[in-house]
Design a protein around this motif. Sequence first.
Motif, mmCIF file in Angstrom:
data_model
loop_
_atom_site.group_PDB
_atom_site.id
_atom_site.type_symbol
_atom_site.label_atom_id
_atom_site.label_comp_id
_atom_site.label_asym_id
_atom_site.label_seq_id
_atom_site.Cartn_x
_atom_site.Cartn_y
_atom_site.Cartn_z
ATOM 1 N N PRO A 87 0.807 -1.225 0.000
ATOM 2 C CA PRO A 87 0.000 0.000 0.000
ATOM 3 C C PRO A 87 0.839 1.272 0.000
ATOM 4 N N SER A 88 2.030 1.209 0.568
ATOM 5 C CA SER A 88 2.895 2.389 0.596
ATOM 6 C C SER A 88 3.308 2.798 -0.815
ATOM 7 N N GLU A 89 3.680 1.831 -1.642
ATOM 8 C CA GLU A 89 4.078 2.134 -3.016
ATOM 9 C C GLU A 89 2.898 2.660 -3.834
ATOM 10 N N VAL A 90 1.728 2.077 -3.629
ATOM 11 C CA VAL A 90 0.528 2.545 -4.330
ATOM 12 C C VAL A 90 0.204 3.971 -3.891
ATOM 13 N N ALA A 91 0.318 4.251 -2.597
ATOM 14 C CA ALA A 91 0.075 5.606 -2.092
ATOM 15 C C ALA A 91 1.070 6.597 -2.692
ATOM 16 N N LYS A 92 2.327 6.165 -2.878
ATOM 17 C CA LYS A 92 3.326 7.029 -3.515
ATOM 18 C C LYS A 92 2.923 7.366 -4.940
ATOM 19 N N ILE A 93 2.482 6.358 -5.679
ATOM 20 C CA ILE A 93 2.057 6.580 -7.063
ATOM 21 C C ILE A 93 0.891 7.564 -7.101
ATOM 22 N N LEU A 94 -0.101 7.346 -6.237
ATOM 23 C CA LEU A 94 -1.281 8.215 -6.222
ATOM 24 C C LEU A 94 -0.915 9.645 -5.838
ATOM 25 N N THR A 95 -0.123 9.799 -4.798
ATOM 26 C CA THR A 95 0.246 11.134 -4.334
ATOM 27 C C THR A 95 1.000 11.888 -5.425
ATOM 28 N N LYS A 96 1.953 11.222 -6.054
ATOM 29 C CA LYS A 96 2.727 11.854 -7.127
ATOM 30 C C LYS A 96 1.820 12.213 -8.305
ATOM 31 N N TYR A 97 0.944 11.288 -8.664
ATOM 32 C CA TYR A 97 0.050 11.518 -9.800
ATOM 33 C C TYR A 97 -0.915 12.665 -9.515
ATOM 34 N N PHE A 98 -1.459 12.711 -8.300
ATOM 35 C CA PHE A 98 -2.415 13.764 -7.956
ATOM 36 C C PHE A 98 -1.741 15.133 -7.952
ATOM 37 N N LYS A 99 -0.484 15.181 -7.546
ATOM 38 C CA LYS A 99 0.228 16.460 -7.525
ATOM 39 C C LYS A 99 0.533 16.939 -8.938
ATOM 40 N N THR A 100 0.924 16.028 -9.825
ATOM 41 C CA THR A 100 1.295 16.449 -11.175
ATOM 42 C C THR A 100 0.081 16.779 -12.033
ATOM 43 N N LYS A 101 -0.989 16.026 -11.918
ATOM 44 C CA LYS A 101 -2.168 16.249 -12.758
ATOM 45 C C LYS A 101 -3.091 17.325 -12.214
ATOM 46 N N GLU A 102 -3.141 17.465 -10.917
ATOM 47 C CA GLU A 102 -3.995 18.445 -10.243
ATOM 48 C C GLU A 102 -5.458 18.332 -10.672
ATOM 49 N N LYS A 103 -5.886 17.143 -11.058
ATOM 50 C CA LYS A 103 -7.278 16.917 -11.427
ATOM 51 C C LYS A 103 -7.959 16.009 -10.418
ATOM 52 N N LEU A 104 -7.236 15.024 -9.982
ATOM 53 C CA LEU A 104 -7.781 14.057 -9.045
ATOM 54 C C LEU A 104 -7.569 14.553 -7.628
ATOM 55 N N ALA A 105 -8.465 14.186 -6.749
ATOM 56 C CA ALA A 105 -8.321 14.529 -5.337
ATOM 57 C C ALA A 105 -8.481 13.249 -4.522
ATOM 58 N N LEU A 106 -7.565 13.034 -3.630
ATOM 59 C CA LEU A 106 -7.626 11.867 -2.756
ATOM 60 C C LEU A 106 -8.626 12.152 -1.648
ATOM 61 N N LYS A 107 -9.581 11.248 -1.479
ATOM 62 C CA LYS A 107 -10.604 11.427 -0.445
ATOM 63 C C LYS A 107 -10.188 10.791 0.871
ATOM 64 N N GLY A 108 -9.535 9.648 0.815
ATOM 65 C CA GLY A 108 -9.154 8.918 2.016
ATOM 66 C C GLY A 108 -9.010 7.455 1.673
ATOM 67 N N GLY A 109 -9.122 6.615 2.687
ATOM 68 C CA GLY A 109 -8.997 5.191 2.430
ATOM 69 C C GLY A 109 -9.170 4.366 3.677
ATOM 70 N N VAL A 110 -8.981 3.078 3.472
ATOM 71 C CA VAL A 110 -9.055 2.113 4.560
ATOM 72 C C VAL A 110 -7.852 1.199 4.423
ATOM 73 N N LEU A 111 -7.139 0.986 5.519
ATOM 74 C CA LEU A 111 -6.004 0.062 5.560
ATOM 75 C C LEU A 111 -6.268 -0.910 6.690
ATOM 76 N N GLY A 112 -6.479 -2.175 6.335
ATOM 77 C CA GLY A 112 -6.868 -3.162 7.334
ATOM 78 C C GLY A 112 -8.249 -2.805 7.852
ATOM 79 N N LYS A 113 -8.347 -2.533 9.121
ATOM 80 C CA LYS A 113 -9.616 -2.107 9.728
ATOM 81 C C LYS A 113 -9.559 -0.648 10.168
ATOM 82 N N ASN A 114 -8.573 0.098 9.659
ATOM 83 C CA ASN A 114 -8.390 1.497 10.057
ATOM 84 C C ASN A 114 -8.749 2.436 8.917
ATOM 85 N N ARG A 115 -9.483 3.483 9.264
ATOM 86 C CA ARG A 115 -9.803 4.520 8.289
ATOM 87 C C ARG A 115 -8.618 5.460 8.158
ATOM 88 N N LEU A 116 -8.366 5.896 6.939
ATOM 89 C CA LEU A 116 -7.276 6.827 6.681
ATOM 90 C C LEU A 116 -7.837 8.089 6.042
#
Length: 175
Positions: A87-116
Amino acid sequence: MRPEKKFLVDEVSNHLGKSDYVFLADYRKVTVSDVAELRATLGAQQAEYHVVKNSILNVAARERQLPELDGAWLIGQTAIIVGGRNPSEVAKILTKYFKTKEKLALKGGVLGKNRLSAEDVTALSTLPSIEVLRAQLLGLLSNPATSLVRVLQGVPQGLLNVLQAKSEPAATPAA
């Protein structure tokens, strides 16, 4: 529940079952080429990007016994990112992509049983990869053993130095 709706819930539930995490994104203003590029990048980590209907996602998440999805997360268009083992690598891809494109917005997520929150996902993206973490852990575990070996080796070495100094003839002072 109508059969069509049950089919969609099962499909989203299957997506949610592909990993122990799910990231939610708002995909307004995203073009087809942007999504294709993101999917290709995520594919390197065996992660998947799917557009889902909020009500279907909410029902599927309850079926999977995921933590309650925040109402703010399920407003507007929602895409989920699932799959992959890191999940860390996927989060890196998303964060980088969201910063460069400035179109997508990350809402949050769930990791295991924890809300993020979106900030938590960004913080997750700053973590080193699992391989680096394993190497650091191995280093921490082997360091005390290495230090113990050095201490134990020092005692005989010191004794050997003393015996060697005693066995050498004493230097006579020049007159």
